[in-house]
Motif scaffolding. Structure first.
Motif, PDB file in Angstrom:
ATOM      1  N   THR A  29       0.835  -1.201   0.000  1.00 54.98           N
ATOM      2  CA  THR A  29       0.000   0.000   0.000  1.00 54.98           C
ATOM      3  C   THR A  29       0.871   1.252   0.000  1.00 54.98           C
ATOM      4  OG1 THR A  29      -1.763  -1.144   1.194  1.00 54.98           O
ATOM      5  CG2 THR A  29      -1.812   1.264   1.222  1.00 54.98           C
ATOM      6  N   ARG A  30       1.896   1.239   0.853  1.00 51.22           N
ATOM      7  CA  ARG A  30       2.782   2.400   0.890  1.00 51.22           C
ATOM      8  C   ARG A  30       3.558   2.533  -0.416  1.00 51.22           C
ATOM      9  NH1 ARG A  30       4.738   5.639   5.433  1.00 51.22           N
ATOM     10  NH2 ARG A  30       6.376   6.986   4.623  1.00 51.22           N
ATOM     11  N   ALA A  31       3.848   1.390  -1.054  1.00 50.29           N
ATOM     12  CA  ALA A  31       4.519   1.427  -2.354  1.00 50.29           C
ATOM     13  C   ALA A  31       3.710   2.232  -3.361  1.00 50.29           C
ATOM     14  CB  ALA A  31       4.722   0.001  -2.874  1.00 50.29           C
ATOM     15  N   LEU A  32       2.404   2.056  -3.342  1.00 44.66           N
ATOM     16  CA  LEU A  32       1.542   2.808  -4.251  1.00 44.66           C
ATOM     17  C   LEU A  32       1.592   4.302  -3.948  1.00 44.66           C
ATOM     18  CD1 LEU A  32      -1.560   0.434  -4.201  1.00 44.66           C
ATOM     19  CD2 LEU A  32       0.109   0.668  -6.029  1.00 44.66           C
ATOM     20  N   LEU A  33       1.511   4.646  -2.665  1.00 47.01           N
ATOM     21  CA  LEU A  33       1.509   6.059  -2.275  1.00 47.01           C
ATOM     22  C   LEU A  33       2.835   6.727  -2.636  1.00 47.01           C
ATOM     23  CD1 LEU A  33      -0.158   5.773   1.264  1.00 47.01           C
ATOM     24  CD2 LEU A  33      -1.262   6.235  -0.929  1.00 47.01           C
ATOM     25  N   GLU A  34       3.934   6.064  -2.319  1.00 45.62           N
ATOM     26  CA  GLU A  34       5.247   6.640  -2.610  1.00 45.62           C
ATOM     27  C   GLU A  34       5.514   6.639  -4.112  1.00 45.62           C
ATOM     28  OE1 GLU A  34       7.846   4.297  -0.152  1.00 45.62           O
ATOM     29  OE2 GLU A  34       7.658   5.702   1.520  1.00 45.62           O
ATOM     30  N   GLY A  35       4.993   5.625  -4.806  1.00 42.69           N
ATOM     31  CA  GLY A  35       5.181   5.572  -6.251  1.00 42.69           C
ATOM     32  C   GLY A  35       4.556   6.753  -6.961  1.00 42.69           C
ATOM     33  N   VAL A  36       3.347   7.113  -6.555  1.00 47.26           N
ATOM     34  CA  VAL A  36       2.691   8.285  -7.147  1.00 47.26           C
ATOM     35  C   VAL A  36       3.494   9.549  -6.827  1.00 47.26           C
ATOM     36  CG1 VAL A  36       0.626   9.731  -7.102  1.00 47.26           C
ATOM     37  CG2 VAL A  36       0.401   7.241  -7.111  1.00 47.26           C
ATOM     38  N   ILE A  60      -5.045  18.948  -4.359  1.00 44.90           N
ATOM     39  CA  ILE A  60      -6.488  18.856  -4.574  1.00 44.90           C
ATOM     40  C   ILE A  60      -6.844  17.432  -4.975  1.00 44.90           C
ATOM     41  CG2 ILE A  60      -6.723  21.278  -5.258  1.00 44.90           C
ATOM     42  CD1 ILE A  60      -6.811  20.356  -8.168  1.00 44.90           C
ATOM     43  N   GLY A  61      -8.124  17.134  -5.004  1.00 41.95           N
ATOM     44  CA  GLY A  61      -8.581  15.808  -5.392  1.00 41.95           C
ATOM     45  C   GLY A  61      -8.800  14.913  -4.190  1.00 41.95           C
ATOM     46  N   GLY A  62      -9.342  13.719  -4.449  1.00 36.62           N
ATOM     47  CA  GLY A  62      -9.661  12.793  -3.363  1.00 36.62           C
ATOM     48  C   GLY A  62      -8.454  12.405  -2.535  1.00 36.62           C
ATOM     49  N   GLY A  63      -7.295  12.250  -3.193  1.00 38.17           N
ATOM     50  CA  GLY A  63      -6.091  11.863  -2.463  1.00 38.17           C
ATOM     51  C   GLY A  63      -5.637  12.895  -1.452  1.00 38.17           C
ATOM     52  N   TRP A  69      -0.558  10.460   2.862  1.00 35.75           N
ATOM     53  CA  TRP A  69      -0.166  10.667   1.462  1.00 35.75           C
ATOM     54  C   TRP A  69       0.313  12.100   1.241  1.00 35.75           C
ATOM     55  CZ3 TRP A  69      -3.631   9.068  -3.299  1.00 35.75           C
ATOM     56  CH2 TRP A  69      -2.798   8.801  -4.379  1.00 35.75           C
ATOM     57  N   ARG A  70      -0.382  13.060   1.848  1.00 31.50           N
ATOM     58  CA  ARG A  70       0.049  14.457   1.719  1.00 31.50           C
ATOM     59  C   ARG A  70       1.466  14.636   2.245  1.00 31.50           C
ATOM     60  NH1 ARG A  70      -5.136  15.822   4.132  1.00 31.50           N
ATOM     61  NH2 ARG A  70      -4.010  16.598   5.956  1.00 31.50           N
ATOM     62  N   GLN A  71       1.759  14.014   3.394  1.00 34.95           N
ATOM     63  CA  GLN A  71       3.088  14.149   3.982  1.00 34.95           C
ATOM     64  C   GLN A  71       4.146  13.467   3.119  1.00 34.95           C
ATOM     65  OE1 GLN A  71       3.751  15.976   6.996  1.00 34.95           O
ATOM     66  NE2 GLN A  71       5.719  15.858   5.928  1.00 34.95           N
ATOM     67  N   ILE A  72       3.831  12.314   2.564  1.00 39.02           N
ATOM     68  CA  ILE A  72       4.771  11.609   1.698  1.00 39.02           C
ATOM     69  C   ILE A  72       5.130  12.476   0.495  1.00 39.02           C
ATOM     70  CG2 ILE A  72       4.983   9.689   0.063  1.00 39.02           C
ATOM     71  CD1 ILE A  72       3.464   7.957   2.075  1.00 39.02           C
ATOM     72  N   VAL A  73       4.122  13.058  -0.135  1.00 38.12           N
ATOM     73  CA  VAL A  73       4.371  13.891  -1.322  1.00 38.12           C
ATOM     74  C   VAL A  73       5.211  15.110  -0.955  1.00 38.12           C
ATOM     75  CG1 VAL A  73       3.301  15.322  -3.099  1.00 38.12           C
ATOM     76  CG2 VAL A  73       2.301  13.104  -2.525  1.00 38.12           C
ATOM     77  N   SER A  74       4.899  15.729   0.159  1.00 37.69           N
ATOM     78  CA  SER A  74       5.670  16.890   0.606  1.00 37.69           C
ATOM     79  C   SER A  74       7.116  16.503   0.862  1.00 37.69           C
ATOM     80  CB  SER A  74       5.046  17.472   1.880  1.00 37.69           C
ATOM     81  OG  SER A  74       5.773  18.597   2.338  1.00 37.69           O
ATOM     82  N   LEU A 198      -7.578   7.410  -3.956  1.00 35.54           N
ATOM     83  CA  LEU A 198      -8.190   8.252  -4.973  1.00 35.54           C
ATOM     84  C   LEU A 198      -7.139   9.157  -5.604  1.00 35.54           C
ATOM     85  CD1 LEU A 198     -11.386   9.210  -2.980  1.00 35.54           C
ATOM     86  CD2 LEU A 198     -11.153   7.413  -4.697  1.00 35.54           C
ATOM     87  N   PRO A 199      -7.412   9.668  -6.798  1.00 34.27           N
ATOM     88  CA  PRO A 199      -6.423  10.504  -7.475  1.00 34.27           C
ATOM     89  C   PRO A 199      -6.050  11.750  -6.682  1.00 34.27           C
ATOM     90  CG  PRO A 199      -8.150   9.813  -8.980  1.00 34.27           C
ATOM     91  CD  PRO A 199      -8.605   9.426  -7.599  1.00 34.27           C
TER      92      PRO A 199
END
Length: 207
Positions: A29-36, A60-63, A69-74, A198-199
């Motif tokens: 699951t985390r692989a998906l989040l970090e992959g995006v 923005i968006g469902g994600g 996920w927000r923290q991972i992207v940041s 979600l995206p």
């Protein structure tokens, strides 16, 4: 489904690399989040190459509803994220329509009435350093597997032409190779995503 920026390669696929018996479902699951997030960093580098000064992005968006996920992207991008109270991805279109039809007198008025900041997410720079190493590995995996994916795509197209059966008809025989290193997960595009994921989209803030 392929990948657009920065590869523009319709043959790219999602897969996992580095799987071991001790990896539980949570790692995948985390692989998906970090992959995006790594895929977004691919896009972010294109923007950086244009010498645009960006130090904050609006998520923005469902994600955007996912705190993790927000923290991972940041952390991956190394920039601050801003989350608005109403972060539906269609809000911007509605605001533009409002300006065009006279509901709002200007773009500034539409922003003042519709956009309310709810949270700021600051990057953890220690995590960012770790993700920088993971991103380099992610790019190497892409380079190593791109030709393999192209061969698989050509084989699939040949089967479609010969049998008339679409990819879903024999998709079960597709080999799951490459693209994610666990537990530092990396993936350009993972499909299909679980229904709970979600995206996520971004609006880059230029300064």
């Amino acid at each position: 489904q392929g990948e657009l920026t920065p590869y523009f390669d319709a043959s790219l696929r999602g897969s996992f690399t580095g799987i071991r018996a001790y990896h539980p479902k949570g790692h995948f699951t985390r692989a998906l989040l970090e992959g995006v997030a790594y895929s977004l960093k691919d896009c972010y580098q294109v923007i950086q190459a244009e010498n645009l000064d960006i130090h904050q992005a609006i998520v923005i968006g469902g994600g955007a509803k996912g705190t993790l996920w927000r923290q991972i992207v940041s952390d991956v991008l190394g920039i601050e994220m801003m989350k608005t109270k109403n972060n539906d991805s269609s809000l911007g279109s509605a605001m533009l329509a409002g300006v065009a039809t006279g509901v709002f007198g200007s773009f500034e008025e539409s922003v003042a009435k519709c956009v309310e900041t709810e949270a700021y997410i600051k990057p953890n720079m220690e995590n960012h350093k770790k993700y920088e190493k993971g991103f380099q590995r992610y790019q190497k995996i892409h380079d190593a597997l791109a030709d393999i994916y192209k061969e698989m795509e050509e084989e699939m197209l040949q089967k479609i032409n010969q049998t008339g059966i679409g990819p879903q008809g024999f998709g079960g025989r597709v080999t799951a190779l490459g693209k994610v290193c666990l537990p530092m997960a990396v993936s350009a595009a993972m499909h299909p995503l679980p229904s709970s994921i979600l995206p996520m989209c971004f609006l880059w803030k230029l300064h």
